[in-house]
Scaffold this active site. Structure first.
Site, PDB file in Angstrom:
ATOM      1  N   GLU A 193       0.856  -1.190   0.000  1.00 16.90           N
ATOM      2  CA  GLU A 193       0.000   0.000   0.000  1.00 16.90           C
ATOM      3  C   GLU A 193       0.888   1.235   0.000  1.00 16.90           C
ATOM      4  OE1 GLU A 193      -3.688   2.061   2.530  1.00 16.90           O
ATOM      5  OE2 GLU A 193      -2.834   0.156   3.193  1.00 16.90           O
ATOM      6  N   ASN A 242      -6.711   1.494   2.645  1.00 13.11           N
ATOM      7  CA  ASN A 242      -7.430   2.758   2.789  1.00 13.11           C
ATOM      8  C   ASN A 242      -6.987   3.796   1.769  1.00 13.11           C
ATOM      9  OD1 ASN A 242      -8.654   1.532   4.951  1.00 13.11           O
ATOM     10  ND2 ASN A 242      -7.624   2.724   6.518  1.00 13.11           N
ATOM     11  N   ASN A 302     -12.330  -1.078  -1.052  1.00  8.17           N
ATOM     12  CA  ASN A 302     -11.662  -1.487   0.183  1.00  8.17           C
ATOM     13  C   ASN A 302     -12.426  -0.978   1.404  1.00  8.17           C
ATOM     14  OD1 ASN A 302      -9.094  -2.338   1.781  1.00  8.17           O
ATOM     15  ND2 ASN A 302      -9.458  -0.229   2.438  1.00  8.17           N
ATOM     16  N   GLU A 303     -12.795  -1.883   2.291  1.00  8.11           N
ATOM     17  CA  GLU A 303     -13.341  -1.565   3.623  1.00  8.11           C
ATOM     18  C   GLU A 303     -14.378  -0.442   3.611  1.00  8.11           C
ATOM     19  OE1 GLU A 303     -10.247  -0.980   6.533  1.00  8.11           O
ATOM     20  OE2 GLU A 303      -9.612  -3.078   6.424  1.00  8.11           O
ATOM     21  N   TYR A 344      -6.821  -8.293  12.200  1.00  9.47           N
ATOM     22  CA  TYR A 344      -5.525  -8.027  12.817  1.00  9.47           C
ATOM     23  C   TYR A 344      -5.608  -8.414  14.290  1.00  9.47           C
ATOM     24  CZ  TYR A 344      -4.561  -5.282   8.622  1.00  9.47           C
ATOM     25  OH  TYR A 344      -4.370  -4.891   7.316  1.00  9.47           O
ATOM     26  N   GLU A 380      -6.353  -9.046   4.005  1.00  4.32           N
ATOM     27  CA  GLU A 380      -5.573  -8.312   5.003  1.00  4.32           C
ATOM     28  C   GLU A 380      -5.590  -9.131   6.288  1.00  4.32           C
ATOM     29  OE1 GLU A 380      -6.125  -4.135   5.799  1.00  4.32           O
ATOM     30  OE2 GLU A 380      -6.719  -3.714   3.724  1.00  4.32           O
ATOM     31  N   GLN A 394       1.648  -5.704   5.911  1.00  2.00           N
ATOM     32  CA  GLN A 394       2.035  -5.447   4.539  1.00  2.00           C
ATOM     33  C   GLN A 394       3.393  -6.074   4.291  1.00  2.00           C
ATOM     34  OE1 GLN A 394       1.624  -1.241   3.541  1.00  2.00           O
ATOM     35  NE2 GLN A 394      -0.353  -1.110   4.574  1.00  2.00           N
TER      36      GLN A 394
END
Length: 502
Positions: free
Chosen positions: A27, A72, A172-173, A244, A292, A349
């Site tokens: 990212e 993001n 994304n999200e 996460y 992710e 990442q």
């Protein structure tokens, strides 16, 4: 010493090992791109400005797929900013991470890097601030062979042949209020379906990923998946999942059991997707892109004025210890265990930003502790995933109740005859003896290699000054009478490859 055991049989398979399980994520955030994969002034930089030390570590890590350019970041990204002469590219604000994006690296540069790294690109589209037309434009630039305006522009920019990207993330999200262009499930589902239909009109065989919840703790979790999939089910192939993990309030016991939550997350998404499929009377089975996942000390992350509106500021550069590596290894066990539905995954990442690889600007690159279970699993997991049901003692956790001390998965490669066992000991104070019955394989097997990630100090880390403080070490293991036996150290992750005896 506690004992654990399980039986392996090549007849009891879950699914083939998917190489996409071993994906990563780049990212435009912090130092992942700039002074991460790209640093033209570095001593190892190649003609395109890419750090060859990072490229070598990426290959060693065994990465198969890389999701790009966010995250993001993508929800405010204008892909056109990153093509053409670098001197003409604008500097833009990145509202996601409050930094400045120079656009020195864009699509063409990243695709060159991916070719050198030998990885497939999973391209994420901006459906936060943009829509169908922009998605079709970037698809045309990436994949159309010639004669159209954007295909010819790509050729002018040095890429004569199309890049042939087959997997696209539809945003994304977008369930998250923090996301630029945050949408309701209905708003997003409609846009994702429209975008998917339009893209498939040009390329029917694309693999498309709809946005699932940004975590299972979101108040809209499952309801979001249900509503989005009712609108997109026939147009997409995957629903995404993000997770996460970190120790909360020093609760290491629950942290070591993070894979219990990942298992529950996957099972919940599968149940929701299958429910929608049944409601729509569809025979299609959606897959999960767990694009992710990682250990992230999120509670430590705070944006500061010192990093605001800077180019590539050092943010969320977590230093990982042995316990973190064991948790990462256990999450890989969970992902492999669900290979029938989870066929793509991206550790977030790749470099510097919550990453297995760290660099110093102008200085060295090194492997963090979490590098090792990923690299070994990627190298050894081949063939089919075998069903494993450990008989193990349990221990109490504050977050997940009683949890097995030992968790494991195994793979079997019919071509070579190799069997690989991946196992974690979550106990913080006791070694555990593991016995694995191999009777189902008939012929004799021998230990070809065995590795463990463990240290007497579970807080030990790797640094630029001491990059090999924590490395995988051989662990004694033996096969006698059709049974594999090994002693698992406390807070350890272990991989053992067996091969047919000569």
């Amino acid at each position: 010493m506690p004992n654990a055991s399980f039986h392996l049989d090549p007849a009891f398979t879950i699914a083939p090992v998917s190489r996409r399980t071993f994906g990563s994520f780049v990212e435009h955030m912090g130092r992942c791109v700039y002074t991460g994969i790209y640093e033209p002034t570095h001593a190892t930089a190649d003609a395109d400005g890419f750090r060859q030390d990072v490229l070598a570590l990426t290959r060693e890590l065994g990465v198969s797929t890389v999701r790009y350019p966010g995250g993001n970041f993508v929800s405010g990204y204008r892909w056109e900013d990153g093509i053409g002469p670098v001197t003409d590219r604008p500097v833009r604000r990145d509202l996601a991470w409050h930094s400045l994006e120079t656009n020195e690296v864009g699509i063409d540069e990243f695709m060159r890097w991916a070719g050198k790294a030998g990885v497939e690109v999973m391209y994420a589209l901006n459906l936060g601030t943009r829509g169908v037309a922009e998605a079709l434009d970037v698809q045309e630039y990436l994949n159309h062979p010639d004669r159209t305006r954007l295909a010819e522009l790509r050729r002018t920019n040095g890429a004569d042949k199309p890049y042939g990207i087959s997997m696209f993330c539809l945003g994304n999200e977008l369930d998250g209020p923090w996301q630029t262009g945050h949408k309701t499930a209905y708003e997003y589902g409609r846009l994702a379906a429209e975008t998917a239909r339009a893209m498939r009109a040009a390329e029917p065989d694309l693999e498309l990923v709809a946005c699932g919840s940004s975590s299972s703790s979101m108040p809209t979790f499952a309801a979001w998946e249900s509503e989005v999939l009712e609108l997109t089910y026939d147009q997409v192939d995957y629903i995404s999942a993000h997770a996460y993990y970190e120790p909360i309030d020093g609760d290491i016991g629950s942290f070591l059991a993070s894979a219990v939550d990942m298992d529950h997350f996957v099972n919940s998404v599968v149940a929701t997707a299958d429910s929608v499929g049944a409601k729509l009377k569809s025979k299609k089975r959606l897959k999960i892109s767990f694009d992710e996942w990682n250990v992230w000390y999120l509670t430590r992350f705070q944006a500061t004025r010192e990093t605001e509106w800077q180019v590539a500021p050092p943010v969320i550069e977590d230093s990982y210890n042995v316990t973190d590596a064991v948790v990462v290894g256990s999450l890989l066990i969970s992902l492999l265990r669900h290979s029938d539905r989870v066929t793509a995954a991206c550790q977030a990442q790749l470099v510097n930003v919550i990453a297995p690889i760290r660099t110093e600007p102008g200085g060295p690159a090194w492997r963090q502790t979490i590098f090792h279970p990923f690299a070994i699993t990627s190298r050894l997991a081949k063939g089919s995933v075998l069903r494993v049901e450990p008989d193990s003692p349990s221990y109490p956790t504050a977050r997940y109740g009683d949890v097995p001390v030992v968790d494991a998965v195994a793979t079997h490669d019919p071509e070579s005859g190799d069997v690989t066992v991946f196992v974690v000991n979550r106990s913080q104070d006791s070694a555990t003896t593991l016995a694995v019955s191999l009777a189902g394989f008939g012929g004799a097997l021998r230990v070809a290699e065995s590795w463990t990630v463990h240290d007497d100090d579970p807080d030990a880390t790797n640094t630029a000054a001491d990059p090999d403080r924590v490395t995988p070490r051989p662990v004694p293991a033996e096969v006698t009478g059709g049974e594999l036996r090994v002693s698992l150290a406390p807070v350890s992750w272990t991989a053992i490859r067996l091969t047919p005896a000569e």
